[in-house]
Write an enzyme that holds these catalytic residues in place. Structure first.
Site, PDB file in Angstrom:
ATOM      1  N   ASP A 467       1.188  -1.703   0.227  1.00 10.75           N
ATOM      2  CA  ASP A 467       0.146  -0.068  -0.056  1.00 10.75           C
ATOM      3  C   ASP A 467       0.714   1.219  -0.160  1.00 10.75           C
ATOM      4  O   ASP A 467       2.190   1.355   0.566  1.00 10.75           O
ATOM      5  CB  ASP A 467      -0.770   0.276   1.533  1.00 10.75           C
ATOM      6  CG  ASP A 467      -2.297   0.548   0.812  1.00 10.75           C
ATOM      7  OD1 ASP A 467      -2.151   0.793   0.013  1.00 10.75           O
ATOM      8  OD2 ASP A 467      -3.504   0.354   1.428  1.00 10.75           O
ATOM      9  N   ASP A 525     -10.574   2.207  -3.917  1.00 11.30           N
ATOM     10  CA  ASP A 525     -11.136   1.662  -2.786  1.00 11.30           C
ATOM     11  C   ASP A 525     -12.253   0.991  -2.186  1.00 11.30           C
ATOM     12  O   ASP A 525     -12.406   0.518  -1.421  1.00 11.30           O
ATOM     13  CB  ASP A 525     -10.506   2.276  -1.236  1.00 11.30           C
ATOM     14  CG  ASP A 525      -8.741   1.763  -0.897  1.00 11.30           C
ATOM     15  OD1 ASP A 525      -9.434   1.104  -1.309  1.00 11.30           O
ATOM     16  OD2 ASP A 525      -9.061   2.842   0.098  1.00 11.30           O
TER      17      ASP A 525
END
Ligand code: GLA
Length: 722
Positions: A467, A525
């Site tokens: 990430d 997301d």
């Protein structure tokens, strides 16, 4: 001699004659196999007039356009030296308007051989052209490399070399290509967190339309791809010229039209003032700028890019496992007891890889602390990750783990031990309560490598969700991006069996630079299928679907709060690298059965979904999307019909399915992914009959009437040729 590279319907002709910088005579549709004389005639015939109030020779757009050539548009390179430096004021002055000269013996062409007097091969498999330019007064050399791949993808890069004695600053080193006047409409993208790659259309007017990314990663608003096309170009129609920068740091893409010369597309790394200063003898190699021409709309871009990417892909031939990610299921609430029901449910529905998200490392109870402390927290995992991994393995799944290596929390052991490793200055704004680790600080990258290497060596892991949850906002994006590439490359070399996913609070780091070294990307997301239909459609213009993580979320999307039918969520998540991000332990028996049926279909269709040709019909109703994948031999296809909003007419037009073999007979059957909601009294008769058999030509030209879907519903069809 004019160099003429051809591949898969694309032609690029470059004129390197004389001492000037080579110029692109033509980039677009293939001009066919032709001989040197015809190409010379084209070059001669293409020399424009000299207009009033201009330089006294015809203006040509070279491959490294500069003011010194009379090009007053955006230059390809911007370089500078200190006027008081060792090279003197005249070298500094020369750089304000460089006049590069071709080094004739540096020109190398490698294209498949044609007949003796011909250039450009009859089998048209592309080729490469490279040459070197020098400006002796400025003590600079530029080496340019141009490649046309067999798929017709054009890519270019420069190497800038400082041949002087004083440091050479590089302000821009970008690729500039001409686009014809008929390409008068632009498409690029913008976006927000959870809403990435929103298309924006505008006219290519006089002036510069520039997109600059200063996030140190692509960012949610990444321009991604800048396309110029003929008016109204769609997915299946119109000519399109497009550019993308294969780089994960700061980038620029622009389109320019002026009264003075041809329209251009440009792109490259965006360099901050003073960010790159080359010492004597040093050089800078730019990232590739990838340029694609299509005669058949936006789908034609994917038709070149996907096969090309598949030719070098790190995941070629590897099956894309069905993933379950724990984030939206449990967030930071991790424990073996909590996860066991999820592991069991995941195994039951056919999940193949179980991923433990954020919250497993020392002190990480929320998103305010502990980034950087990459050791397993004994308070949550008293026996390490071993018992969890054993449990996951025992249930027949692989195991993967979330990491965010480039980041550090102020409240962490790492920041306390190495405050000098924190990028930027103290007092700089935090973002999600975190700072960036300066990977160029001595020892920082080595430390990270050791931590990640130990994690991978000590645990049975096959995947890292890597990430990157904030912009850099400081330091050098150039140096940091090189450093993270080097770190990933080193880890991959040490652990070749481990897949890495590029994740950046969703889709904020998706580009062809990161794709060279990672195995999956996360487009956004949001698991809300309505949002996903759009982000997937546009992200997949460049990135093949097997790379694009697409997860089945809970009925009520965590990002938008919108509720969606299970069948719509399943139909949407099918078209990428499928996964689940939903607490299955709370799902009903009926829902679990539907998810299990979906993973079974996904596994069966995986070779097609991940190796076929992506098509997107231009539906007449803007509320309707018709994505599809057609096998390369065209014997099988999967199409979906998705209604994003209410239909604009009572009877939407028949759905046309492009890309099929016109002469083959296809049987069309609905794939059972649960019941889609309709707004009608009766289905079309063919639908109630269960299947229909029509030729590819009929399906493409006439199409099929569909059940009238309620908004936010989708159907999926499988087509098999007999
Ligand atoms: C980011 C990611 C999420 C999740 C969290 C964990 O927001 O996009 O998927 O991994 O970080 O903190």
């Amino acid at each position: 001699m004019i160099h003429h590279l051809r591949a898969a319907g694309v032609g690029v002709s470059v004129d390197p004659r004389g001492t000037g910088v080579p110029a692109v005579l033509h980039w677009g549709p293939d001009l066919g196999a032709t001989d040197a004389a015809a190409l010379s005639a084209l070059a001669a015939a293409s020399v424009p007039a000299v207009p009033p109030s201009s330089i006294d020779v015809p203006l040509r757009l070279s491959l490294v356009p500069t003011l010194g050539e009379g090009w007053s548009g955006r230059p390809g390179v911007e370089l500078f030296r200190d006027a008081g430096g060792a090279d003197g004021a005249s070298a500094a002055r020369a750089l304000r308007a460089p006049r590069f000269e071709l080094v004739p013996e540096s020109v190398t062409v490698s294209a498949p051989a044609g007949p003796a007097d011909a250039v450009g091969a009859a089998d048209a498999a592309g080729g490469t052209l490279s040459f070197e330019l020098v400006d002796p007064d400025a003590s600079v050399a530029v080496a340019t490399r141009l490649e046309l791949t067999p798929e017709g993808v054009l890519r270019l890069r420069h190497r800038i070399e400082n041949r002087g004695r004083s440091p050479l600053g590089v302000g821009r080193a970008a690729v500039v290509l001409p686009v014809p006047a008929r390409a008068s409409e632009l498409l690029d993208f913008s976006g927000l967190w959870a809403h990435e790659r929103r298309p924006i259309r505008r006219a290519l007017e006089h002036g510069v339309h520039a997109r600059e990314g200063r996030h140190g990663r692509g960012g949610h608003d990444d321009a991604y791809l800048l396309a110029a096309g003929t008016p109204g170009f769609g997915f299946r129609t119109g000519e399109v010229w497009a550019a993308h920068v294969a780089w994960s740091g700061d980038t620029e893409l622009w389109a320019e039209r002026s009264a003075l010369g041809p329209a251009t597309l440009g792109g490259g790394e965006l360099l901050a003032p003073g960010e790159v200063a080359l010492a004597a003898g040093e050089s800078l190699e730019t990232p590739w700028t990838v340029a694609v021409y299509s005669a058949e709309g936006l789908d034609g871009l994917s038709d070149r890019l996907h096969p090309w990417i598949r030719s070098w892909s790190t995941i070629a031939g590897r099956r894309r496992p069905v993933v379950l990610n724990t984030w939206e299921a449990v967030y930071f609430d991790q424990s073996l007891a909590k996860l066991e029901p999820l592991i069991d449910a995941a195994a039951r529905v056919g999940v193949e890889r179980f991923v433990l998200d954020d919250g497993w490392f020392l002190g990480r109870r929320d998103d305010r602390r502990a980034l950087g402390d990459w050791t397993v927290d004994p308070a949550i995992w008293p026996g390490g990750l071993g018992p969890l991994i054993e449990r996951v393995r025992g249930a027949g799944m692989e195991f993967g783990l979330w990491v965010e290596p480039e980041m550090v929390s102020a409240d962490s052991e790492l920041a306390r031990a190495h405050p000098d490793w924190v990028l930027g200055r103290s007092g700089d704004p935090e973002w999600r309560f975190q700072r960036v680790l300066d990977l160029t600080a001595p020892g920082a990258a080595e430390h990270l490598f050791e931590r990640l290497d130990a994690l991978l060596a000590g645990n049975d892991l096959t995947y890292l969700k890597w990430d990157h949850n904030r912009d850099l906002l400081g330091g050098s994006a150039h140096a940091q991006t090189h450093a993270v590439y080097a770190l990933i490359d080193r880890l991959r070399a040490a652990h070749p069996g481990v897949e890495i996913e590029s994740w950046a609070s969703g889709g904020a780091r998706i580009d062809l630079g990161v794709l060279e070294r990672t195995d999956r990307v996360w487009a956004s997301d949001t698991n809300d299928p309505l949002e996903r239909q759009s982000s997937h459609r546009y992200t997949s213009l460049v990135v093949p679907p097997e790379y694009l993580g697409s997860h089945l979320g809970a009925a009520r999307a965590h990002t938008t709060g919108r509720t969606a039918e299970l069948s719509f969520r399943l139909a949407t998540a099918l078209f990428g690298s499928a996964g689940i991000e939903w607490n299955l332990a709370t799902a009903s028996e009926a829902e679990l059965a539907a998810v299990a049926a979906w993973t079974t279909q996904y596994r069966r269709l995986r070779p097609l979904l991940h190796g076929g040709r992506v098509v997107r019909a231009d539906a007449a109703d803007p509320a309707q999307l018709v994505p599809g994948v057609v096998a390369s031999d065209r014997r099988q296809a999967v199409f979906s019909v998705a209604m994003l909003a209410s239909a604009t007419t009572a009877l939407p037009p028949a759905v046309r399915m492009p890309g099929l073999d016109p002469d083959a007979d296809y049987t069309v059957r609905v794939l059972d992914l649960g019941r889609a909601r309709t707004v009608q009294d009766a289905n079309p008769a063919w639908f109630d009959a269960g299947e229909v058999r029509l030729t590819g030509r009929m399906l493409a030209e006439v199409g099929l009437p569909m059940p009238l879907l309620a908004p936010e519903n989708a159907l999926v069809f499988e087509l098999v040729a007999d």
